[in-house]
Design an enzyme around this catalytic site. Structure first.
Site, PDB file in Angstrom:
ATOM      1  N   GLY A   1      91.002 136.781  48.486  1.00  0.00           N
ATOM      2  CA  GLY A   1      90.229 135.762  49.489  1.00  0.00           C
ATOM      3  C   GLY A   1      90.597 134.441  49.349  1.00  0.00           C
ATOM      4  O   GLY A   1      90.983 133.955  50.626  1.00  0.00           O
TER       5      GLY A   1
ATOM      6  N   HIS B   1      83.472 128.414  45.793  1.00  0.00           N
ATOM      7  CA  HIS B   1      83.961 129.124  44.741  1.00  0.00           C
ATOM      8  C   HIS B   1      85.352 128.257  44.349  1.00  0.00           C
ATOM      9  O   HIS B   1      85.427 127.820  43.158  1.00  0.00           O
ATOM     10  CB  HIS B   1      84.234 130.674  44.928  1.00  0.00           C
ATOM     11  CG  HIS B   1      84.881 131.260  43.976  1.00  0.00           C
ATOM     12  ND1 HIS B   1      84.180 132.150  42.858  1.00  0.00           N
ATOM     13  CD2 HIS B   1      86.196 131.291  43.484  1.00  0.00           C
ATOM     14  CE1 HIS B   1      85.050 132.613  42.113  1.00  0.00           C
ATOM     15  NE2 HIS B   1      86.163 132.319  42.239  1.00  0.00           N
ATOM     16  N   GLU B   2      86.130 128.318  45.402  1.00  0.00           N
ATOM     17  CA  GLU B   2      87.589 127.599  44.831  1.00  0.00           C
ATOM     18  C   GLU B   2      87.348 126.014  44.588  1.00  0.00           C
ATOM     19  O   GLU B   2      88.101 125.704  43.851  1.00  0.00           O
ATOM     20  CB  GLU B   2      88.586 128.174  46.149  1.00  0.00           C
ATOM     21  CG  GLU B   2      88.790 129.138  46.615  1.00  0.00           C
ATOM     22  CD  GLU B   2      89.044 130.265  45.466  1.00  0.00           C
ATOM     23  OE1 GLU B   2      89.704 129.873  44.668  1.00  0.00           O
ATOM     24  OE2 GLU B   2      88.610 131.326  45.823  1.00  0.00           O
TER      25      GLU B   2
ATOM     26  N   HIS C   1      86.182 125.912  41.016  1.00  0.00           N
ATOM     27  CA  HIS C   1      87.372 126.247  40.157  1.00  0.00           C
ATOM     28  C   HIS C   1      88.036 124.849  39.659  1.00  0.00           C
ATOM     29  O   HIS C   1      88.705 124.715  38.491  1.00  0.00           O
ATOM     30  CB  HIS C   1      88.502 126.729  40.799  1.00  0.00           C
ATOM     31  CG  HIS C   1      88.270 128.578  40.473  1.00  0.00           C
ATOM     32  ND1 HIS C   1      87.831 128.794  39.320  1.00  0.00           N
ATOM     33  CD2 HIS C   1      88.551 129.482  41.172  1.00  0.00           C
ATOM     34  CE1 HIS C   1      87.842 130.224  39.288  1.00  0.00           C
ATOM     35  NE2 HIS C   1      88.085 130.621  40.286  1.00  0.00           N
TER      36      HIS C   1
HETATM   37  N1  TRP Z   1      91.821 132.777  41.456  1.00  0.00           N
HETATM   38  C1  TRP Z   1      91.615 133.512  42.660  1.00  0.00           C
HETATM   39  C2  TRP Z   1      89.994 133.511  42.839  1.00  0.00           C
HETATM   40  O1  TRP Z   1      89.304 134.205  42.254  1.00  0.00           O
HETATM   41  C3  TRP Z   1      91.691 134.861  42.639  1.00  0.00           C
HETATM   42  C4  TRP Z   1      93.079 135.265  43.282  1.00  0.00           C
HETATM   43  C5  TRP Z   1      93.765 134.627  44.405  1.00  0.00           C
HETATM   44  C6  TRP Z   1      94.095 136.138  42.756  1.00  0.00           C
HETATM   45  N2  TRP Z   1      94.744 135.481  44.807  1.00  0.00           N
HETATM   46  C7  TRP Z   1      95.219 136.238  43.707  1.00  0.00           C
HETATM   47  C8  TRP Z   1      94.398 137.021  41.823  1.00  0.00           C
HETATM   48  C9  TRP Z   1      96.248 136.835  43.762  1.00  0.00           C
HETATM   49  C10 TRP Z   1      95.515 137.569  41.604  1.00  0.00           C
HETATM   50  C11 TRP Z   1      96.463 137.768  42.496  1.00  0.00           C
HETATM   51  O2  TRP Z   1      89.420 132.670  43.458  1.00  0.00           O
HETATM   52 ZN    ZN Z   2      88.039 132.628  41.194  1.00  0.00          ZN
END
Ligand code: TRP
Ligand code: ZN
Length: 884
Positions: free
Chosen positions: A269, A305-306, A309
């Site tokens: 995503g 969500h992002e 983080h």
């Molecule tokens: N940290 C990302 C999220 O959950 C997850 C993610 C995005 C991801 N691209 C990825 C994990 C590629 C593994 C590989 O917001």
């Molecule tokens: Zn995440």
């Protein structure tokens, strides 16, 4: 991977050791050229005093790199000082402190894995989580190595006018030969998985956010040319999320600039890179003509969500990848609460629970079941699972329920305060909560280490003489791979007692800690009906033998809206399971009029808001019904559910039609707000029921809505098309064709067109999928298209995917094999529907297993696919996975 294909290495949590060396700073310089990208990396290393390592070998990770040169403290290293293999670089006899400079060359234009530095629509972008940075340069590519990054990018000024990386812009300028450069400095220490770089011909929209302490933040969203007019909703969502995190958690943004870049080729995503999030276009671009209500909601949720983080993931990060849920479970919890606060608390909870029960419960009941904190993995990319994300979020939610909101917030404050700038474990989070609450969470911690969905069985009795009501509670959990014996968990069960008139007698939080427990309630003057696990207070399977009359009463009267919905679902499930039995006994299917009566009662109840009402009258999905059966009867489920939908439509035709008309707002401009969304979803569920009647009148209604909405309202367009696509008629083909003609140049809309056909229940769908795979609209290299067409078919079209001849399985296996050579991460996401073979009848089991074996027999397979397929064939029991 090829060389030791049959024994890829397993990584164990118990083997964790602190890094032998630390990196204080890294200065990167990228020269982006069409044939080759040159990467110069200068790093300050020091030996880690916390490590007991006494040797002097430095081992760096690196994959698919062309190594050009290595210097230590300015001196070129001769070949005897180091060794290179497929995934690492070992440098011998390094001092305790030194500057290492490495030059590598890479070819982003050939990167089909979409991990590391790659090209999407001609623009450069990166994806480094979890282990992509090692595909850019040699590094200590693990999250507990945190460094200060600076990044200089040099590229052709005409082709790549925009040059971005993490942090703040420190300088830029032009060079001769048509090139230009930009230098970025990120003042915050970070692990390599949060690194990002973007270079391309992009446009942006901008805005400003003033933080609660008065700091002004520049906000920018970058998109490919022509997409700027689809960014307003995303920008609005950014500001909403920033404000929410200040208000709910007291968390402010910490850089001068917050940037988002949307790219059309992306495995997941979105990604929370520090100060420079990279998004799948699917979660940025939205305007009424091209995006549905659901899309609008998802855009907000993923942006939130992002953004969240930044504190839960970036400022405080994970020590190692076994702690993934520390950031993901917590951040999902935060974005779910954000959505609940900004849309509808109940409808959002229902959405989350549906999602949990149709993905996580399924995962937890199968061969790939693992704890929220796994203890081993072969390929970390395989652990971005519903268990890590969604069950992880439920575990946090239970802590909030047990502690109460206020104390939970104190725990969060302790966590932020104490661990800011560090890479920590789940234990640090739980300890913060213990300190805030003075509660002992020892038993609660089992939620992190024990896999499987607990079953909570409840029986009750009422003594009319003594006015005592008694509940008997029993918890069990089935064995999962590597965990044959299970311990009792600490489970919060929110309870309400309802009397026969539908009035609430009491509400209470039960804390189950033992295998068996008894609760008594005094002064209960009439037999109560228990409303159990309110608001879904724990991620468990609840068993209580409700009579249909009890369910009908709770469906009408439960004062907990979640459980009101749940009662309706249970009522529907019980009815559908009965219909399946009738079908298997070759009986004529007969509808239960009490169900219809309860359904109509809900429909005529004007007190509910429309969005909730639409949710209340939506039947459980075929996937959730499958979850209720020991051996999944794919056809039985489909036919029984369709029968019930048709019976509802027949028996409530007039009300449904009236509601459809009353909630129709032809001519109104689309507005994204809860009230309008409620109207739309209620009207469209009515249309859905009506479209199941043979009347041409209702088919015309779909056609009319489709045509009217097409110019300005994708929600109503898709709702109508969804009805038509399941009816075998010429209007169906005409609608699909005009839709494609209108939208063929908008990739995200074309993906809807692929998905809606992939999900059609008509019997020739497999043929359609094969045809569509050859259509110019499909591209196997683009993850969104694969998820729409192949994912739509394998995940969201059970009758057709599981057709008895096995054609669906063969198509999926062949596609997975092709995908695996291009992009193992996407291949692994697509193979999962085959891994649940044990849940089906013997005939299907054999067909599914044969396809899994066929995949495993390929000459070249990725670690990703190897891990999932071998585990699902039970070739590798959990503990036996190659201890080496
Ligand atoms: N940290 C990302 C999220 O959950 C997850 C993610 C995005 C991801 N691209 C990825 C994990 C590629 C593994 C590989 O917001
Ligand atoms: Zn995440």
């Amino acid at each position: 991977m090829e060389k030791n294909m049959h024994q890829p290495r397993t990584t164990y949590l118990k083997d964790y050791k602190v890094p032998e060396f630390l990196i204080d700073t890294i200065d990167l310089e990228f020269e982006l050229e069409e044939d080759i990208t040159k990467v110069k990396s200068q790093m300050h290393f020091t030996k880690n005093s916390a490590s007991d390592y006494t040797g002097s070998d430095l081992i760096l990770q690196g994959e698919k790199l062309i190594l050009k040169s290595i210097t230590i403290d300015g001196e070129i290293l001769d070949a005897a000082r180091y060794q290179v293999d497929d995934d690492s670089l070992t440098i011998h006899s390094v001092p305790d402190q030194f500057i290492l400079e490495i030059i590598t060359w890479i070819k982003p234009q050939e990167n089909t894995e979409l991990s590391g530095l790659y090209k999407s629509s001609g623009n450069y972008c990166t994806q480094c989580e979890a282990e992509g940075f090692r595909r850019i340069t040699y590094y200590l590519d693990r999250p507990d190595v945190m460094a200060i990054f600076t990044t200089k990018i040099i590229a052709d000024a005409a082709l790549y006018p925009v040059l971005l990386s993490n942090g703040n812009l420190a300088g830029s300028g032009r060079l001769d030969n048509g090139k230009h450069w930009a230098k970025w400095e990120d003042p915050f220490k970070k692990p390599s998985y949060l690194f990002a770089l973007v270079a391309g011909n992009l446009e942006y929209i901008e805005d400003i956010f003033i933080t609660k302490s008065g700091k002004s933040i520049d906000l920018r969203i970058f998109v490919e040319k022509g997409n700027r007019e689809k960014c307003a909703h995303a920008m609005h969502a950014v500001k909403k999320a920033m404000r929410w995190d200040e208000e709910k958690y007291g968390r402010e943004y910490d850089l001068n600039m917050y940037m988002i870049v949307a790219v059309s080729d992306f495995n997941m995503g979105a990604m929370e890179n520090k100060g420079l999030n990279i998004f799948n276009t699917k979660y940025i671009l939205a305007k009424p003509e091209t995006a549905t209500d659901d899309d609008f909601v998802h855009v907000e949720a993923v942006i939130a969500h992002e953004y969240f983080h930044n504190w839960t993931g970036n400022r405080i990060t994970c020590r190692d990848w076994f702690q993934l849920s520390l950031k993901e479970g917590l951040t999902i919890f935060r974005d779910q609460n954000f959505t609940a606060d900004t849309t509808s608390r109940t409808v959002e909870r229902i959405r989350a629970v549906n999602d949990l029960r149709t993905t996580q419960f399924v995962e937890d009941a199968g061969p790939l079941s693992h704890p929220v904190q796994p203890d081993s993995y072969i390929e970390i990319n395989n652990f971005y699972t519903s268990t890590i994300y969604n069950k992880g979020s439920e575990v946090i939610r239970m802590m909030q329920t047990l502690l109460g909101k206020k104390v939970f917030r104190t725990g969060m404050d302790i966590y932020f305060e104490r661990y800011d700038g560090q890479a920590v474990t789940i234990e640090e989070f739980v300890k913060s909560m213990e300190e805030a609450s003075k509660m002992d969470l020892t038993q609660f911690r089992l939620w992190y280490t024990q896999a499987g969905t607990p079953i909570v069985e409840i029986t009750d009795s009422y003594d009319a003489k003594t006015h005592i009501y008694t509940l008997h509670v029993k918890q069990t959990c089935l064995p999962t791979p590597g965990q044959p014996d299970k311990y009792p968990l600490h489970i919060p069960v929110q309870l309400g007692l309802i009397d026969e008139q539908g009035n609430q007698i009491l509400e209470k939080l039960l804390q189950i800690t033992k295998e068996k427990q008894v609760y008594t309630f005094e002064n209960i003057t009439t037999r109560p009906i228990p409303s159990l696990l309110r608001h879904f207070s724990a991620p468990v399977k609840l068993k209580y033998d409700y009579s249909d009359a009890d369910l009908a009463l709770l469906f009408k009267h439960d004062t907990d809206p979640f459980n009101q919905w749940e009662a309706g679902q249970k009522f529907a499930i019980s009815h559908i399971l009965n219909l399946i039995k009738q079908r298997n006994n070759n009986q004529k299917l007969s509808v239960d009029l009490r169900f219809i009566e309860a359904f109509k009662h809900i429909l005529l109840n004007t007190k509910h808001d429309k969005l909730f009402l639409a949710t209340l009258i939506t039947l459980p999905s075929e996937r959730y019904l499958a979850e209720q059966m020991d051996v999944i009867d794919v056809e039985g489920i489909h036919h029984a559910r369709e029968f019930l939908i048709t019976q509802i439509a027949k028996n409530a035709k007039d009300i449904l039609f009236k509601m459809y008309q009353h909630n129709h707002n032809i001519g109104h401009a689309y507005e994204f707000n809860m009230k309008e969304m409620g109207h739309r979803s209620l009207r469209n569920i009515c249309l859905f029921y009506l479209s199941h009647l043979p009347d041409v009148h209702f088919r015309d209604l779909c056609v009319r809505q489709f045509k009217d909405a097409m110019t300005h309202n994708m929600t109503d367009t898709m709702a109508a098309l969804h009805c038509l696509v399941n009816i075998d008629c010429h209007e169906r083909e005409a609608a699909l064709e005009s839709f494609y003609t209108k939208w063929q140049h908008d990739a995200l809309v074309v993906n809807k067109w692929l998905a809606i056909q992939a999900e059609s229940k008509l019997p020739n769908t497999l043929q359609t999928i094969k045809k569509l795979m050859q259509h110019p609209a499909f591209d196997i290299k683009n993850p969104n298209k694969v998820y729409a067409l192949i994912g739509g078919f394998a995940y969201r079209n059970p009758v057709n995917f599981h057709q008895a001849e096995g054609g669906g399985y063969a198509l999926l296996a062949d596609t997975v094999i092709k995908l695996d050579l291009l992009n193992p991460n996407v291949a692994a996401r697509m193979v999962k529907p085959l891994t649940d073979w044990k849940r089906y009848d013997e005939h299907r089991q054999a067909l599914m297993k044969a396809q899994l074996e066929h995949i495993l027999a390929q000459k070249k397979i990725s670690k990703d696919i190897y891990e999932l397929v071998s585990k699902s064939l039970l070739l590798t029991k959990k503990e036996e996975v190659t201890e080496r």
